[in-house]
Design a protein around this motif. Structure first.
Motif, PDB file in Angstrom:
ATOM      1  N   GLY A   1       0.904  -1.369  -0.357  1.00 32.73           N
ATOM      2  CA  GLY A   1       0.113   0.018   0.233  1.00 32.73           C
ATOM      3  C   GLY A   1       0.811   2.076  -0.078  1.00 32.73           C
ATOM      4  O   GLY A   1       0.245   2.597   0.135  1.00 32.73           O
ATOM      5  N   HIS A   2       2.092   1.038  -0.664  1.00 35.49           N
ATOM      6  CA  HIS A   2       3.075   2.244  -0.331  1.00 35.49           C
ATOM      7  C   HIS A   2       3.324   2.521  -1.623  1.00 35.49           C
ATOM      8  O   HIS A   2       3.207   1.526  -2.981  1.00 35.49           O
ATOM      9  N   VAL A   3       3.719   4.045  -2.183  1.00 36.33           N
ATOM     10  CA  VAL A   3       4.994   3.711  -3.186  1.00 36.33           C
ATOM     11  C   VAL A   3       5.463   3.210  -3.549  1.00 36.33           C
ATOM     12  O   VAL A   3       6.436   3.061  -2.152  1.00 36.33           O
ATOM     13  N   ASN A   4       5.798   2.966  -4.410  1.00 35.81           N
ATOM     14  CA  ASN A   4       6.538   1.612  -5.370  1.00 35.81           C
ATOM     15  C   ASN A   4       8.039   2.258  -5.298  1.00 35.81           C
ATOM     16  O   ASN A   4       7.892   3.581  -5.661  1.00 35.81           O
ATOM     17  N   ALA A   5       8.901   2.078  -4.511  1.00 39.01           N
ATOM     18  CA  ALA A   5      10.283   2.242  -5.100  1.00 39.01           C
ATOM     19  C   ALA A   5      10.801   2.595  -6.404  1.00 39.01           C
ATOM     20  O   ALA A   5      11.524   4.121  -5.902  1.00 39.01           O
TER      21      ALA A   5
ATOM     22  N   LEU B   1      14.159  13.758  -0.759  1.00 42.07           N
ATOM     23  CA  LEU B   1      12.341  12.931  -0.566  1.00 42.07           C
ATOM     24  C   LEU B   1      11.827  13.218   1.494  1.00 42.07           C
ATOM     25  O   LEU B   1      11.930  13.308   2.071  1.00 42.07           O
ATOM     26  N   THR B   2      10.546  13.450   0.685  1.00 43.56           N
ATOM     27  CA  THR B   2       9.623  14.271   2.088  1.00 43.56           C
ATOM     28  C   THR B   2       8.615  13.671   2.058  1.00 43.56           C
ATOM     29  O   THR B   2       7.837  13.839   0.582  1.00 43.56           O
ATOM     30  N   ASN B   3       7.384  13.001   2.685  1.00 40.49           N
ATOM     31  CA  ASN B   3       6.683  12.475   2.633  1.00 40.49           C
ATOM     32  C   ASN B   3       5.471  13.986   2.664  1.00 40.49           C
ATOM     33  O   ASN B   3       5.560  15.414   2.713  1.00 40.49           O
ATOM     34  N   GLU B   4       4.065  13.890   2.467  1.00 42.63           N
ATOM     35  CA  GLU B   4       2.995  14.509   2.572  1.00 42.63           C
ATOM     36  C   GLU B   4       3.006  15.262   3.491  1.00 42.63           C
ATOM     37  O   GLU B   4       2.746  16.547   3.704  1.00 42.63           O
TER      38      GLU B   4
ATOM     39  N   GLY C   1       5.009  16.120   5.129  1.00 49.47           N
ATOM     40  CA  GLY C   1       6.841  17.132   5.162  1.00 49.47           C
ATOM     41  C   GLY C   1       8.080  15.792   6.098  1.00 49.47           C
ATOM     42  O   GLY C   1       8.934  17.114   6.315  1.00 49.47           O
ATOM     43  N   THR C   2       7.698  15.344   6.600  1.00 43.25           N
ATOM     44  CA  THR C   2       8.879  14.009   7.216  1.00 43.25           C
ATOM     45  C   THR C   2       9.943  14.060   6.095  1.00 43.25           C
ATOM     46  O   THR C   2       9.414  13.468   4.940  1.00 43.25           O
ATOM     47  N   SER C   3      10.977  13.530   6.838  1.00 39.35           N
ATOM     48  CA  SER C   3      11.960  12.602   5.675  1.00 39.35           C
ATOM     49  C   SER C   3      11.273  11.843   5.337  1.00 39.35           C
ATOM     50  O   SER C   3      10.643  10.559   6.147  1.00 39.35           O
ATOM     51  N   ALA C   4      11.492  10.871   3.983  1.00 40.40           N
ATOM     52  CA  ALA C   4      11.588   9.646   3.801  1.00 40.40           C
ATOM     53  C   ALA C   4      12.654   9.047   3.504  1.00 40.40           C
ATOM     54  O   ALA C   4      13.107   8.091   2.984  1.00 40.40           O
ATOM     55  N   GLY C   5      13.551   9.749   2.567  1.00 41.47           N
ATOM     56  CA  GLY C   5      15.483   9.064   2.094  1.00 41.47           C
ATOM     57  C   GLY C   5      15.603  10.482   1.310  1.00 41.47           C
ATOM     58  O   GLY C   5      15.494  11.713   1.689  1.00 41.47           O
TER      59      GLY C   5
ATOM     60  N   GLN D   1      13.600   5.714   4.133  1.00 45.58           N
ATOM     61  CA  GLN D   1      13.940   5.923   5.044  1.00 45.58           C
ATOM     62  C   GLN D   1      12.809   5.963   6.007  1.00 45.58           C
ATOM     63  O   GLN D   1      11.938   4.772   7.303  1.00 45.58           O
ATOM     64  N   ARG D   2      11.369   5.918   5.340  1.00 47.98           N
ATOM     65  CA  ARG D   2      10.442   5.612   5.646  1.00 47.98           C
ATOM     66  C   ARG D   2       9.273   5.151   4.590  1.00 47.98           C
ATOM     67  O   ARG D   2      10.124   6.006   3.047  1.00 47.98           O
TER      68      ARG D   2
END
Length: 144
Positions: free
Chosen positions: A38-42, A119-122, A124-128, A80-81
């Motif tokens: 259910g996540h955006v694919n790498a 990379l940040t999520n919707e 604003g948290t860091s995703a990578g 990172q997430r």
């Protein structure tokens, strides 16, 4: 930059900052962008990051980019997430590197530059993070 088929397929919004930064934003993930968790694919996240990283290299090259050959030579990515509702990638080339790149291209030579992308999520948290090595060369047709 918005009319490339790859960017259209990803359905990205792109923005150029006055500071030379490039942001690519996946706001509306399609079903084919989502993995079994259910996540955006790498690979989709990588594609969003590549648009920001290569775009930042194009901006850094300035007017010389219109006749340059620009390609990703290598890349590293550290997730990172998970991204669930979308992802934003932001890239920028240091102004001193951009100035040197423009001088190099104007002299008819090429060079590789490193482009860091966050990379940040919707929310604003860091995703990578990603680091791209971008090769920028004068177009061969211009040298013949």
């Amino acid at each position: 930059m918005k009319t490339m088929p790859w960017i259209e397929w990803l359905d990205l919004d792109t923005a150029l900052g006055e500071d030379g930064s490039v942001r690519s934003i996946l706001r509306r993930p399609k079903p084919e962008h989502i993995n079994h968790n259910g996540h955006v694919n790498a690979p989709v996240i990588y594609g969003v990051a590549e648009v920001a990283g290569a775009g930042a290299a194009v901006v850094a090259a300035g007017a010389a980019a219109t006749s340059a050959y620009i390609v990703i030579r290598s890349a590293t990515i550290e997730y990172q997430r998970p991204a669930q509702e979308g992802i934003t990638a932001s890239g920028k080339v240091d102004p001193s590197v951009a100035a040197d790149l423009q001088r190099t291209l104007q002299a008819g030579e090429g060079r590789d530059i490193d482009v860091a992308v966050s990379l940040t999520n919707e929310d604003g948290t860091s995703a990578g993070t990603c680091t791209f090595v971008v090769s920028i060369r004068p177009n061969r047709a211009d040298r013949d």
